[in-house]
Design a protein around this motif. Structure first.
Motif, short mmCIF file in Angstrom:
data_model
loop_
_atom_site.label_atom_id
_atom_site.label_comp_id
_atom_site.label_asym_id
_atom_site.label_seq_id
_atom_site.Cartn_x
_atom_site.Cartn_y
_atom_site.Cartn_z
N MET A 14 0.84 -1.18 0.00
CA MET A 14 0.00 0.00 0.00
C MET A 14 0.88 1.23 0.00
O MET A 14 1.59 1.50 0.95
N GLY A 15 0.87 1.97 -1.04
CA GLY A 15 1.66 3.17 -1.11
C GLY A 15 0.80 4.36 -1.47
O GLY A 15 -0.41 4.25 -1.60
N ARG A 16 1.44 5.45 -1.61
CA ARG A 16 0.70 6.65 -2.00
C ARG A 16 1.28 7.16 -3.30
O ARG A 16 2.43 6.90 -3.64
N LEU A 17 0.49 7.87 -4.01
CA LEU A 17 0.96 8.48 -5.24
C LEU A 17 1.60 9.83 -4.91
O LEU A 17 1.26 10.45 -3.90
N PRO A 18 2.52 10.28 -5.74
CA PRO A 18 3.15 11.58 -5.48
C PRO A 18 2.09 12.68 -5.38
O PRO A 18 1.13 12.73 -6.15
N GLY A 19 2.25 13.54 -4.39
CA GLY A 19 1.33 14.65 -4.21
C GLY A 19 0.11 14.31 -3.39
O GLY A 19 -0.74 15.17 -3.17
N GLN A 20 -0.01 13.07 -2.94
CA GLN A 20 -1.16 12.67 -2.12
C GLN A 20 -0.70 12.38 -0.70
O GLN A 20 0.42 11.96 -0.47
N ASP A 21 -1.59 12.59 0.24
CA ASP A 21 -1.30 12.28 1.63
C ASP A 21 -1.62 10.81 1.91
O ASP A 21 -2.43 10.21 1.21
N LEU A 22 -0.99 10.27 2.94
CA LEU A 22 -1.30 8.91 3.36
C LEU A 22 -2.64 8.88 4.07
O LEU A 22 -3.02 9.84 4.74
N THR A 23 -3.32 7.78 3.95
CA THR A 23 -4.58 7.63 4.68
C THR A 23 -4.25 7.37 6.15
O THR A 23 -3.11 7.06 6.51
N THR A 24 -5.25 7.47 7.00
CA THR A 24 -5.06 7.20 8.42
C THR A 24 -4.57 5.77 8.64
O THR A 24 -3.68 5.53 9.45
#
Length: 64
Positions: free
Chosen positions: A1-11
């Motif tokens: 589970m990662g994040r895309l550039p420019g997005q915040d991580l979910t809780t």
């Protein structure tokens, strides 16, 4: 589970990252301590024997 550039991580992702970091930190500190000791840098025995020696040393360190 990662994040895309420019997005915040979910809780959930932040919680998972914190848990992984908390589990990894003591191991990383132990390895860093072992690397700083001359006896482990200059050891001339088999890796299997060094594993047993390192486990014994870390057990004793935790008891201190």
């Amino acid at each position: 589970m990662g994040r895309l550039p420019g997005q915040d991580l979910t809780t959930t992702q932040r919680t998972i990252n914190r848990a992984l970091s908390a589990a990894r930190a003591p191991v990383e500190r132990s390895i860093a301590r072992l690397k700083s000791w001359q006896i482990f840098r200059r050891a001339r025995c088999s890796p299997n024997r060094m594993t047993v020696i390192a486990a014994a040393v870390l057990t004793l360190e935790r008891q201190r």
